[in-house]
Design an enzyme around this catalytic site. Structure first.
Site, PDB file in Angstrom:
ATOM      1  CE1 TYR A 166      -5.454  17.815  62.306  1.00 55.35           C
ATOM      2  CE2 TYR A 166      -4.425  18.949  64.152  1.00 55.35           C
ATOM      3  CZ  TYR A 166      -4.990  17.803  63.607  1.00 55.35           C
ATOM      4  OH  TYR A 166      -5.098  16.653  64.370  1.00 55.35           O
ATOM      5  CE  LYS A 170      -8.705  16.813  63.538  1.00 51.33           C
ATOM      6  NZ  LYS A 170      -9.555  15.658  63.152  1.00 51.33           N
TER       7      LYS A 170
END
Length: 275
Positions: A166, A170
């Site tokens: 993640y 991002k």
């Protein structure tokens, strides 16, 4: 008169949570909105809520990672509302574990939804935006400022244990945002990102392992360690998590005319918290 009158927006992951609030807020200020969700039911519910409030919306259900989705999403805006002015890449979820336990499937799934899907949607939007700009200039008309808002996270800015996939995705959103800001400046398009901190949603409002979501036939555990949540309360200067409505407000700021000279930036919406 709304600030977004005559604008057409597309918002991924807008059947629930933050995305729903973004779609409703843009519609309330005049934009026609294409609503997306993995499931048709939540997408239609958001459309109905917008229409009940006097706004305009259409549903485009489906997974943002499916081949052909990006083109279908953009075409829905063109067929339904005749243009494309605002793109909000919001869809996503988390699938956490420490790196030694993380599978290739976990890595690929999170990179696909948070980074590859926005890339594909923006790639599909480029010919539409470029053609509209060319037509306006040929007609001697002003070129309106269009907006792209990509959703990031403080995990992508500072890293977060258990979220290598993640956080990497991002962080990639930041690179994509800054590059598109430079490529699309000639079209009078601003490209920014919003990095969320702790926002209270169905995925963060339960203790770790107590909740699940279904994505692509997989049951994925969601939730946050209670001890971490308590620690975060003391680390957030405002002393509480944000609401989906507050998160939507940060996105809305970057869609309004007041932000027409802001591009290539990451706005942190985290109550003062930073990793």
């Amino acid at each position: 008169m709304g600030k977004l009158d005559n604008k057409v927006a597309v918002v991924t992951g807008s059947g629930r949570g933050i995305g729903r609030e973004v779609a409703c807020k843009l519609a309330a200020d005049g934009a026609a909105v294409v609503v997306n969700d993995l499931d048709e039911g939540p997408a239609k519910e958001t459309v109905e809520a917008i229409e009940a409030a006097g706004g305009r919306a259409l549903a485009c259900a489906g997974s943002v990672v499916e081949d052909g989705f990006a083109e279908r999403f953009v075409q829905t805006a063109l067929n339904g509302f005749g243009g494309l002015d605002i793109v909000v890449n919001n869809a996503g979820y988390t699938w956490d574990t420490v790196i030694q336990k993380m599978t290739d499937e976990q890595w690929d799934a999170i990179l696909d939804v948070h980074l590859k899907a926005p890339f594909r949607i923006l790639r599909a939007a480029q010919p539409v935006i470029a053609a509209a700009v060319k037509a306006a200039r040929a007609a001697g008309e002003p070129v309106p400022c269009r907006k792209v808002v990509n959703i990031s996270s403080v995990a992508g800015l500072g890293g977060n244990p258990g979220q290598a996939n993640y956080a990497a995705a991002k962080a990639g959103v930041t690179g994509l945002t800054k590059t598109l800001a430079k490529e699309w400046g000639r079209y009078n398009v601003t490209v920014n990102s919003v990095a969320f901190g702790w926002i209270k949603t169905r995925m963060t409002d339960v203790s770790a392992g107590e909740g699940t979501i279904t994505v692509g036939g997989r049951q994925i555990r969601v939730g946050v360690n209670p001890e971490l949540l308590e620690a975060m309360r003391t680390m957030i200067p405002l002393g509480r998590p944000g609401t989906p409505q507050e998160a939507a407000g940060a996105v809305y700021l970057l869609c309004t005319p007041e932000s027409d000279y802001i591009s290539g930036q990451t706005l942190v919406c985290g109550g003062g918290f930073a990793l």
